[in-house]
Each structure stands twice: as C-alpha cells, then as structure tokens.
Design a protein around this motif. Structure first.
Motif, PDB file in Angstrom:
ATOM      1  N   PHE A  74       0.828  -1.200   0.000  1.00 57.23           N
ATOM      2  CA  PHE A  74       0.000   0.000   0.000  1.00 57.23           C
ATOM      3  C   PHE A  74       0.866   1.256   0.000  1.00 57.23           C
ATOM      4  CE2 PHE A  74      -2.343  -3.489   1.840  1.00 57.23           C
ATOM      5  CZ  PHE A  74      -3.474  -3.490   1.047  1.00 57.23           C
ATOM      6  N   ASP A  75       2.167   1.040   0.161  1.00 62.89           N
ATOM      7  CA  ASP A  75       3.162   2.113   0.114  1.00 62.89           C
ATOM      8  C   ASP A  75       4.275   1.605  -0.806  1.00 62.89           C
ATOM      9  OD1 ASP A  75       4.445   4.456   2.365  1.00 62.89           O
ATOM     10  OD2 ASP A  75       5.736   3.467   0.908  1.00 62.89           O
ATOM     11  N   PHE A  78       7.212  -0.674  -0.008  1.00 64.79           N
ATOM     12  CA  PHE A  78       7.022  -2.084   0.347  1.00 64.79           C
ATOM     13  C   PHE A  78       6.696  -2.970  -0.850  1.00 64.79           C
ATOM     14  CE2 PHE A  78       6.698   0.198   4.247  1.00 64.79           C
ATOM     15  CZ  PHE A  78       7.150  -0.671   5.233  1.00 64.79           C
TER      16      PHE A  78
ATOM     17  N   ALA B 127       6.041   6.268  -2.105  1.00 61.55           N
ATOM     18  CA  ALA B 127       6.864   5.813  -0.985  1.00 61.55           C
ATOM     19  C   ALA B 127       7.022   6.937   0.035  1.00 61.55           C
ATOM     20  CB  ALA B 127       8.228   5.363  -1.485  1.00 61.55           C
ATOM     21  N   ALA B 128       6.616   6.632   1.271  1.00 59.69           N
ATOM     22  CA  ALA B 128       6.801   7.609   2.335  1.00 59.69           C
ATOM     23  C   ALA B 128       8.240   7.524   2.829  1.00 59.69           C
ATOM     24  CB  ALA B 128       5.820   7.317   3.473  1.00 59.69           C
ATOM     25  N   ALA B 131       7.435   9.200   8.831  1.00 57.76           N
ATOM     26  CA  ALA B 131       6.154   8.807   9.426  1.00 57.76           C
ATOM     27  C   ALA B 131       5.906   9.635  10.681  1.00 57.76           C
ATOM     28  CB  ALA B 131       6.165   7.321   9.759  1.00 57.76           C
ATOM     29  N   GLN B 136       3.586   7.148  12.799  1.00 59.95           N
ATOM     30  CA  GLN B 136       4.909   6.634  13.216  1.00 59.95           C
ATOM     31  C   GLN B 136       4.819   5.202  13.744  1.00 59.95           C
ATOM     32  OE1 GLN B 136       6.503   8.535  17.019  1.00 59.95           O
ATOM     33  NE2 GLN B 136       4.663   9.763  16.688  1.00 59.95           N
ATOM     34  N   PHE B 137       3.627   4.807  14.169  1.00 63.06           N
ATOM     35  CA  PHE B 137       3.450   3.438  14.672  1.00 63.06           C
ATOM     36  C   PHE B 137       2.868   2.501  13.619  1.00 63.06           C
ATOM     37  CE2 PHE B 137       3.315   6.285  18.321  1.00 63.06           C
ATOM     38  CZ  PHE B 137       4.353   5.747  19.077  1.00 63.06           C
ATOM     39  N   HIS B 138       2.626   3.015  12.406  1.00 64.59           N
ATOM     40  CA  HIS B 138       1.991   2.218  11.358  1.00 64.59           C
ATOM     41  C   HIS B 138       2.831   2.100  10.095  1.00 64.59           C
ATOM     42  CE1 HIS B 138      -2.069   3.705  13.199  1.00 64.59           C
ATOM     43  NE2 HIS B 138      -1.506   2.789  13.925  1.00 64.59           N
ATOM     44  N   LEU B 139       3.208   3.265   9.541  1.00 67.13           N
ATOM     45  CA  LEU B 139       3.875   3.268   8.236  1.00 67.13           C
ATOM     46  C   LEU B 139       5.191   2.502   8.202  1.00 67.13           C
ATOM     47  CD1 LEU B 139       3.349   6.795   6.590  1.00 67.13           C
ATOM     48  CD2 LEU B 139       2.355   4.583   5.957  1.00 67.13           C
ATOM     49  N   PRO B 140       6.004   2.530   9.269  1.00 70.45           N
ATOM     50  CA  PRO B 140       7.266   1.768   9.196  1.00 70.45           C
ATOM     51  C   PRO B 140       7.041   0.266   9.018  1.00 70.45           C
ATOM     52  CG  PRO B 140       7.377   3.385  10.960  1.00 70.45           C
ATOM     53  CD  PRO B 140       5.942   3.341  10.494  1.00 70.45           C
ATOM     54  N   TYR B 141       5.827  -0.206   9.285  1.00 70.94           N
ATOM     55  CA  TYR B 141       5.513  -1.630   9.157  1.00 70.94           C
ATOM     56  C   TYR B 141       4.809  -1.958   7.848  1.00 70.94           C
ATOM     57  CZ  TYR B 141       6.597  -1.494  14.125  1.00 70.94           C
ATOM     58  OH  TYR B 141       7.230  -1.307  15.329  1.00 70.94           O
ATOM     59  N   GLY B 142       4.619  -0.964   6.994  1.00 70.05           N
ATOM     60  CA  GLY B 142       3.916  -1.200   5.737  1.00 70.05           C
ATOM     61  C   GLY B 142       2.415  -1.209   5.887  1.00 70.05           C
ATOM     62  N   TYR B 143       1.940  -0.685   7.022  1.00 67.96           N
ATOM     63  CA  TYR B 143       0.498  -0.627   7.264  1.00 67.96           C
ATOM     64  C   TYR B 143      -0.076   0.572   6.514  1.00 67.96           C
ATOM     65  CZ  TYR B 143      -3.983  -0.515   9.691  1.00 67.96           C
ATOM     66  OH  TYR B 143      -5.326  -0.526   9.974  1.00 67.96           O
ATOM     67  N   GLY B 144      -0.946   0.285   5.528  1.00 71.77           N
ATOM     68  CA  GLY B 144      -1.570   1.356   4.748  1.00 71.77           C
ATOM     69  C   GLY B 144      -2.863   0.826   4.173  1.00 71.77           C
ATOM     70  N   GLY B 145      -3.384   1.529   3.167  1.00 70.48           N
ATOM     71  CA  GLY B 145      -4.611   1.052   2.521  1.00 70.48           C
ATOM     72  C   GLY B 145      -5.830   1.222   3.394  1.00 70.48           C
ATOM     73  N   LEU B 149      -6.003  -3.765   6.012  1.00 72.99           N
ATOM     74  CA  LEU B 149      -5.214  -4.732   6.791  1.00 72.99           C
ATOM     75  C   LEU B 149      -5.861  -4.996   8.153  1.00 72.99           C
ATOM     76  CD1 LEU B 149      -1.725  -3.357   5.746  1.00 72.99           C
ATOM     77  CD2 LEU B 149      -2.700  -5.569   5.099  1.00 72.99           C
TER      78      LEU B 149
END
Lengths: 136, 386
Positions: A74-75, A78, B127-128, B131, B136-145, B149
């Motif tokens: 989603f980014d 990744f 690509a960010a 974060a 900061q607690f989500h994007l570093p893990y690839g949490y998006g959309g 998820l």
C-alpha cells in the motif's frame, strides 16, 4: 527483506518509545492513577483520562492477537517486500494491550495465540521494535 | 420542555449514474443525485434549508455550500461537511434527522459523492520517507490502505475466537450478487459461487478481494423532512423511528477495546432501547458491507442472531437472499451495486418500505434497519413505513 522503511518521527509524547527501542527495549506508558498501560502513547490515559503517565519497560513477550499476510503493498517502499506479515501482538503484561508489528522471519499466516518475542531491528540511527515467533 | 423534538421522515432518494468510470466530474455526479432526490420528494431546491455531506477530503465531493450554490439556494439554516471519521454516508442522514427533529431545519438534503479518480484508500501511495504523528506506529511496518489490513486481521481473529469459517464471509459476498441480479443500478450482477469466492485473489490473507466492496464513481442523495410535511408529499412516508451512534472504548481501528465489533454493539443496544420495535420485527436489513466482516458484525450486534452464531444462522445463505426470512442488502450492497459509501443502504431501505423495488421487493416490508461503518465510527437507524 531490505525495505527502505519510512522513518518514524518522534514527538514530545513518543520520544521515550523510540529512545527505548534504540536501547533494544520496548516501553509503554503506564497511568499513575489507574495503573493501566496503553499504546500507542497518548497525552492522557484512554482508560481513565488521567494525564500523569510514565514510561515503563515491558518484557517484550506476548502472543499474536491477530495477523495478516499482505499480498500487495500500500506504500511503494514495500512493493518488493510482499508478501510480508503484520500482526497485533497482545503483550503479556496486560490483557488487551496491543502493538502493531511485522512478524520477522516468516511469510506464513501465524495463528492467533502464538507466543512471540521482541526482535529490535536497527536502521542506522534509529531502531524499530519488531516481533518474531518464539523459537523461530 | 423546549419542544426540540419533531417526528422525521425520509421523503426523497436519488442516484447519479454509477460506473467504474463515468467520466463525470464529482460536481456533476453530486448534482445529478441531488436533483433526482429533490424531484423524487416532490420538492424544489428552494425547499431545502439544510445540506450535509460526507467525504474523505480528497477532492472527491463538492462541499455542502458548493452544492448549495449549484442549486441556487439563497441561504442555509444548517450545513456540515462530515470527515472520514463519521459513520459513513449515513452519518449525514443522522445529522439531518437531528436538525429536522430539533426545528433547526425543515428539509435537509444529504449526499455522498465518491469517485475512483479522486483516489481511494486501497491505492498504492508514493513511498513515504517519514512517518509523523499516529503514522509513526503504522507506516514503518507497511500498514496502509485505510482499514484493509485491519479488516484482514479481524477475519482471522473472528474465526479463531468465535468459530465459524471463512465461508461465512463468502455468504455475504454471494448474497450481494443474488440481489444485484435484480438491481439494474448494480455494477456487478453476475452470480458468484462459493468456489469463485474462495478462489478470489488474496489481498492480505485471509482477506480476499471479494471481501472488499467495489470502487465506482457515483453519488447518492436523500431528503429528510418533518413527518407533517411528508404527509403532503407523493410517496409513502418513511419515518425515522430511532437512530444511534457508537464508538466503543479506546476508539481506534487497530487498538480499540472491542477489536471484532468496535462500536457496533453499544450502538445497536442504544438503537433498540430507543426504537418502538425490536430486532425480531425487522423486515429488511441494509447493513454496511465495505468489508464482509462489517456486515457479519452488524448482524450479530443488532441481535438478528447471537454473538458468534452467524455461521449456524446463515446456513447456505438462503435466508438472507430473495425470498428468505431475513432479506439483507437487497440492492446488492457496495460489494455489487458499487461503493457509494453508506448512503445507498438508507436509500434502498426507503425504496423497500415504499414498495418500489420491483423484482427485488420484499413483501409487506414495514420495518427496516440500516447500519453504517464499524469500529470507532458506527451508526444505525430504524425506519418504519407510515
């Protein structure tokens, strides 16, 4: 997976969290009033509203509360990392206290309840708290 | 007593063209749906004295006052642009009902316009590199959309905690197509088998693409006014019997206290405590299906079956389909009619209670329940044909 991860930007509330990660530890805020912990860190306790909070280092042990395996990114950072796992880990210290993580070393859908442990991931001058399945 | 309470009715519904790529500007879609709803109500634009709309704030819809300008309405007594943290499109109708009940407004126009071109939350974002804030607690893990998820994790957790199977989720997807075959507006009208469902592309295990609603361009609008005024208008008045919001404790899509149900359970309890009818009286249920998990949550939260009982209750899906004893999402929902983002569940409930649904009409439909969203932004309404 070599991912150019977005860099977390600590703020006044979260600085302790990233400092602890840099020392290889996981820390969360505990409320001075109701004694309960919460995450992500906020200005006030979500359980009782008190504002007297202090960081506390936790064991880094927990279980998988829920997990998923992302089949698409989603980014763009990744895109080459798929499939990768994400999970909410329920920390042993308090029922319902959850942190988001990748589960390192696996691309499988890890079952709810599986024991996991902290696996700090260094990124130069910052570190990311991650978890792995115990014994993996 | 201040008298800030009047009976409220939904008297108009309208749609723009709906499609994967209508080529229409969001203003054109909005205007088409609003004109249709005003005409359906037997009113003119200058009868409208309040406008509420819901948007993600990504330029996907004109603001309430931008629409006021297009409609040539000289002044508004109430207006609101709801953010993406409200109970989806239904949130606008809930605001409208409260504005009319209180006497602030006589007649309120509500709409939701959404286009694929404006960007939908499932899209791949650039690509960010940094974060900040909550990210900061989500994007570093690839949490998006958006919540994709989080919904994938709920699907896994529900089956582990409450039992049932992933096929239960498939029953919601199959049901949408059964009804959509009878709805000319629907974008996906071909039938679906359980094998089709289980073979669908995985988005994030165990979530399949057929667990997700179908992005389209389109707008839906409704008109809310007093019961008194409704009596003079062309259609059978559809009364708002009760409405309720819910968030649950520690409201958050990931970290909320009730991960599986979010605010749906307190919302449903509050709804029935205010309603003149109960869950056993529901003739038709229109329950949000942005993701299949959401629909199952509402079915259980509203007491159409017990918590954790959906698997046994739904069986082979016959009971929620055409001719079944608990018709569900009779327009095909967002899974099949297309993702109009909440308000179309209300519009379909109104059409059913009027008896205007043709091939998909539920016989003797007098009571409908409508629910939108989930997690920290839950909202629901009971409607009764007068």
């Amino acid at each position: 997976m070599a991912i150019d991860r977005p860099r977390p930007l600590p703020d006044e509330v979260s600085a302790f969290y990233w400092e602890a990660a840099g020392k290889g530890a996981l820390a969360v805020l505990r409320c001075d009033e109701c004694r309960r912990m919460h995450h992500p860190p906020d200005l006030a306790c979500p359980h009782c509203g008190a504002t007297a909070l202090r960081p506390e280092t936790v064991s880094g042990r927990g279980t998988v509360f829920a997990a998923t395996v992302a089949r698409q990114a989603f980014d763009r950072a990744f895109v080459d990392a798929v499939p990768f796992t994400l999970a909410l880990v329920e920390l042993d210290e308090q029922p319902g206290l959850k942190v988001l993580t990748n589960l390192v070393g696996t691309t499988e859908l890890v079952a709810v309840g599986t024991p996991v442990e902290l696996a700090i991931e260094p990124h130069g001058d910052w570190s990311l708290p991650q978890f792995r399945v115990v014994g993996s | 007593m201040s008298g800030l309470t009047r009976d409220v009715a939904v008297v108009g519904i309208g749609y723009s063209p709906i499609g994967r790529d209508t080529g229409l500007d969001p203003r054109a879609l909005t205007l088409a749906a609003c004109h249709a709803a005003i005409a359906d109500a037997g009113l003119t634009a200058t009868d409208v004295d309040g406008i509420v709309e819901y948007q993600f704030g990504q330029g996907d819809a004109p603001s309430a006052t931008a629409t006021q300008r297009m409609l040539g309405i000289p002044d508004l007594h109430m207006y609101n642009d709801l953010m993406g943290t409200a109970p989806s499109g239904l949130g606008g109708a809930m605001d409208a009902a409260m504005a009319v009940a209180s006497g602030v407004c006589e007649t309120v126009l509500v709409y939701r316009c959404i286009t694929r071109r404006a960007g939908h939350t499932g899209a791949l974002r650039p690509a960010a590199t940094e974060a900040p804030g909550p990210a900061q607690f989500h994007l570093p893990y690839g949490y998006g959309g958006g919540i994709i998820l989080a919904m994938a994790m709920r699907k896994q957790r529900r089956v582990a905690e409450l039992g049932g199977s992933y096929e239960d989720y498939g029953q919601i997807a199959l049901n949408a197509r059964r009804w959509a075959a009878r709805n000319e507006r629907a974008v996906l009208r071909q039938p679906l088998t359980m094998d089709d469902y289980l073979a669908a592309r995985p988005v994030a295990d165990p979530l399949l693409v057929l667990d997700c609603d179908y992005p389209v361009d389109g707008a839906c609008a409704v008109i809310v006014t007093t019961r008194e005024r409704a009596a003079d208008l062309p259609h059978r008045p559809v009364l708002v019997d009760a409405l309720a919001y819910g968030t649950g404790a520690e409201p958050d899509w990931l970290y909320g206290a009730d991960f599986l149900f979010g605010g749906t359970r307190p919302c449903a309890q509050r709804l029935w405590s205010r309603a003149s009818v109960g869950p056993g009286d529901v003739d038709v249920a229109q329950l949000y299906d942005g993701f299949t998990h959401i629909t199952i949550s509402w079915i259980e939260a509203l007491g159409l079956c017990g918590i954790g009982e959906f698997h046994d209750w739904v069986g082979d899906g016959t009971r929620i389909g055409p001719g079944g004893d608990q018709p569900l999402n009779t327009h095909g929902g967002q899974l099949a009619e297309g993702r109009l983002h909440g308000l179309a569940f209300l519009a379909e409930a109104v059409a059913q209670l009027r008896g205007d649904c043709g091939d998909r009409q539920v016989p003797a439909a007098d009571v409908a329940v409508v629910a939108n969203a989930h997690g920290p932004q839950s909202g629901a309404m009971v409607l009764i044909g007068a």
